[in-house]
Motif scaffolding. Structure first.
Motif, short mmCIF file in Angstrom:
data_model
loop_
_atom_site.label_atom_id
_atom_site.label_comp_id
_atom_site.label_asym_id
_atom_site.label_seq_id
_atom_site.Cartn_x
_atom_site.Cartn_y
_atom_site.Cartn_z
N GLY A 147 26.46 29.70 13.60
CA GLY A 147 25.71 29.72 14.86
C GLY A 147 24.59 30.76 14.99
O GLY A 147 24.09 31.05 16.12
N CYS A 181 25.94 22.36 13.68
CA CYS A 181 26.85 23.08 12.95
C CYS A 181 28.02 23.45 13.53
O CYS A 181 28.89 23.71 12.86
CB CYS A 181 26.08 23.99 12.02
N CYS A 195 19.66 23.85 13.31
CA CYS A 195 20.38 22.60 13.09
C CYS A 195 20.12 21.81 14.44
O CYS A 195 21.13 21.12 14.59
CB CYS A 195 21.77 22.82 12.58
#
Ligand code: SF4
Ligand code: SF4
Ligand code: FES
Length: 739
Positions: free
Chosen positions: A52, A71, A57
């Protein structure tokens, strides 16, 4: 994926309007892959998990006010996800603009040009122009991170994949981030060089051109390379790897990310970097014949005729040593041909190993499901590096217990219980060890059967034996091993020393450096009337030969090899061998022709290889335990035989680029032992036994070495442990250093 998962554990959602059913807990980024939708990622990697950190993403999820990161967001029933669209594209554009604030925009000269995720994503979603008026925050270029890796700090996007590989996969805990914000850099935790057995993997994980390997940096561009997939033959793990070459020059090797079954998508540094020897100008390119103590070059026809003539003269009174470096097909040919001549003294075990495989066929990935892993002998981290990553994974992620048996200097990167007696082993196993896996280096040790008796209570244990030579398991199965009436390696060397062998053929091994008793090998080679060696270089063993035949590396011939789990794997010839160099197999075919021995057709050889590897013929047992060693004498230290992945012998000795990786002569001692001897780290000592001495070994103090012992590395050309004749004990003396 869903076929093996109960229906109740599946979740249905929609991604870009397409219905997807995946197991509960699946991350959105993985769920999208099932419909071939790629969500861009930097910090996420399927083997490392989510972090993260980078936020590239971003996706849009119905009902959520803000964009979410795919993710680290698990799927949920009924979820509606958009991976594209104006909001998502704008979010990614903003993230990319942020990354490019300080990133140099010099893709044309960056070493990663053509295979950089930042370049690709900037083309797909980037802002197209910069609004930046201030100068970029400068960071250093070409920072030397260690013997293998260079870091261009200016390019790093701080995704921390490298740091997480080091913490989660190799577990060496060397890397970390230093400083904050735009000044964050990657550094080693101790300030020492980043050095380990798996460092090359971080260059592949790095999504930009920040981490590069010294051996490939600025050598080529990806579009100029030709890529072939083959099997690494540097050890018996059998990792699949891509090899990039250009004009017959090997440039780099890369892991095969889909290879979950064997390498788990990693390579160790030996397999990755030890390729430069192929183009080394010390390669032999003509057969060499020793005449009056000097080498003269001869043609292949004359060499084969000479070899055949000597074999005819010797008849059954000849021996064959080696074969674990041959491809399966070559090993089969060798066994067929020499047995056809009536030669029964055939053994591929040219080192300390006596047992090469177990009849069970546990595969690599099985190791991860074990509850208790028992290692016997030298640590697998050095003999089968990538296999050891499975052990680290099983222990660190699944909570498997690791028990190491014997007094080898442990170098495990996960917690382990060390035991040296059967009672301790029984206690460590406990009443319910669960699924047990046993990983053994195949070397018989004094008291071995007594020590390991508790393991017999677990007949279903997964068993792994780590052959010393890359294709030891194939050579064993295909017949390069004494049957009844045949002598094993030691008996053969003793017979040769006593003048009882007429010809000794040595196939691609270096027993002078590797067999436990160097004096015996040298005496055997001196006393044998005709010694033939096949090798790439004039090795320590080849120097004793009468005839040396120059042969191909595994990058120059095609066939198969057998890994420690019994898998038959493809080896692909991808560069041309130097003029005048033949494959061992070709040399054997020529020899068969000269001897008028009919060889089976290729298809038959291939069929036999597969059949024999799966069901190896029974050999006469040859695994009797050596006698218990006597107690240490006054002032003597017990020898622990260590191995490292870069001992410096073999092909590594012929790659100048890897000189910094070679293990230096050393003596590792427990702090108490060092104190008792008045030694400090860095002191130089000599180790003596059996009238021989290893000189100038640097003292290393390591708590993992048992007190009263010294760990010495086997196979270092400058300080060969086997010169001590297999001594169990040595005396250490401080070396006199010239002022
Ligand atoms: S060096 Fe590469 S892998 Fe490491 S944090 Fe920077 S960008 Fe990521
Ligand atoms: S573990 Fe063995 S097979 Fe795998 S890359 Fe390393 S040397 Fe090659
Ligand atoms: S890939 Fe999702 S936050 Fe980095």
């Amino acid at each position: 994926m869903s076929a093996t998962v109960p229906q109740t554990d599946l979740v249905t959602l929609s991604i870009d309007g397409v219905e997807v059913r995946v197991p509960k807990g699946t991350l959105l980024v993985e769920a999208a892959k099932t419909i071939h939708t790629d969500i861009p990622v930097y910090c996420y990697h399927e083997k490392l998990g989510p972090a993260g950190l980078c936020r590239i993403c971003l996706v849009e999820i119905d009902g959520m006010p803000k964009l979410q990161i795919a993710c680290n967001t698990p799927v949920a029933e009924g979820m509606k996800v958009a991976t594209r669209g104006p909001r998502v594209d704008e979010g990614r554009r903003a993230i990319l603009e942020f990354f490019l604030l300080n990133h140099p925009l010099d893709c044309p000269i960056c070493d990663k040009g053509g295979e950089c995720d930042l370049q690709d994503y900037a083309m797909a979603w980037g802002p197209g122009s910069s609004r930046m008026l201030e100068p970029k925050t400068p960071k250093p270029k070409a920072v030397d991170l260690g013997p293998t890796i260079v870091l261009d700090e200016e390019r790093c996007i701080v995704c921390q994949r490298c740091v997480r590989f080091d913490q989660i996969i190799s577990r060496e805990d060397q890397l970390r981030t230093d400083d904050r914000g735009a000044h964050t850099i990657i550094a080693t935790a101790t300030g020492k060089p980043y050095a380990g057995d798996f460092t090359g993997n971080v260059t592949e994980l790095c999504p930009v051109g920040a981490l590069t390997s010294k051996t490939y940096r600025f050598k080529s561009r990806p579009w100029d390379n030709h890529r072939t997939t083959t099997t690494c033959t540097q050890c018996s793990v059998g990792c699949q790897m891509h090899v990039d070459e250009r004009g017959d020059e090997l440039l780099r090797t890369m892991s095969v990310t889909e290879d979950d079954a064997i390498s788990d998508a990693w390579l160790c540094d030996r397999g990755r970097y030890n390729i430069g020897f192929v183009g080394d100008d010390r390669r032999l390119t003509m057969p060499l014949l020793k005449q009056d103590g000097a080498w003269v070059q001869i043609g292949w026809d004359d060499a084969i005729e000479l070899w055949a003539g000597e074999l005819k003269k010797a008849g059954a009174n000849a021996g064959v040593l080696g074969g674990g470096r041959l491809l399966n097909e070559e090993a089969y040919l060798a066994a067929h041909l020499f047995r056809a001549l009536g030669i029964e003294h055939v053994d591929h075990r040219a080192g300390a190993q006596t047992v090469v495989h177990h009849e069970s066929f546990a595969n690599h990935a099985d190791l991860e499901t074990a509850d208790t892993i028992v290692t016997l002998g030298r640590p697998p981290s050095q003999l089968a590096p990538v296999l050891d990553l499975r052990i680290r994974k099983a222990v660190s992620r699944r909570g498997a217990r690791l028990i190491s048996v014997g007094d080898h200097a442990a170098n495990s990167f996960v917690p382990e219980t060390r035991v040296t007696t059967a009672d301790e082993l029984r206690a460590a196993l406990g009443a319910n060890p669960g699924k047990v896996a046993i990983v053994w280096d195949g070397v018989m040790i004094p008291d071995g059967p007594t020590l390991t008796a508790p393991l017999h209570d677990h007949p279903d244990a997964l068993r792994y034996v780590l052959p010393e030579e890359p294709n030891g398991r194939g050579a064993d199965a295909l017949g390069l091993r004494p049957r009844s009436g045949g002598m094993n390696a030691r008996a053969m060397l003793e017979a040769a020393r006593d003048g009882k062998l007429g010809v000794l053929t040595i196939l691609g091994v270096n027993p002078v450096l590797r067999f436990p008793d160097r004096a015996l090998v040298e005496a055997a080679l001196r006393a044998t009337p005709f010694v033939v060696v096949t090798d790439l270089f004039l090795t320590e063993t080849a120097e004793f030969a009468n005839l040396v035949l120059p042969v191909c590396s595994a990058f120059e011939k095609t066939g198969t090899t057998t890994d420690l789990a019994g898998d038959v794997l493809p080896v692909v010839g991808l560069v041309r061998a130097p003029e005048g160099v033949f494959a061992d197999g070709d040399a054997l075919v020529l020899l068969a022709e000269a001897l008028e021995i009919e060889l089976p057709p290729v298809a038959e050889i291939e069929r036999r290889v597969r059949e024999l590897v799966r069901t190896p013929p029974a050999f006469a047992p040859d695994a009797s335990a050596p006698p218990a060693s006597p107690p240490a004498g006054e002032g003597e230290l017990r020898v622990i035989r260590e191995t490292t992945i870069f001992t410096g012998g073999g092909t590594l000795a012929f790659d100048a680029r890897l000189a910094a990786l070679r293990t230096q002569p050393r003596a590792k001692l427990h702090p108490e032992t060092a104190r008792a001897l008045g030694l400090a780290p860095g002191d130089l000592v000599n180790a003596g036994a059996n009238g021989a001495e290893l000189r100038d070994l640097a003292v290393i103090v390591d708590e993992k070495v048992p007190a009263g012992a010294v760990a010495l590395v086997d196979g270092i050309p400058a300080a060969p442990l086997n010169a001590l004749g297999g001594a169990h004990f040595v005396r250490l003396e401080k070396a006199l250093v010239n002022a």
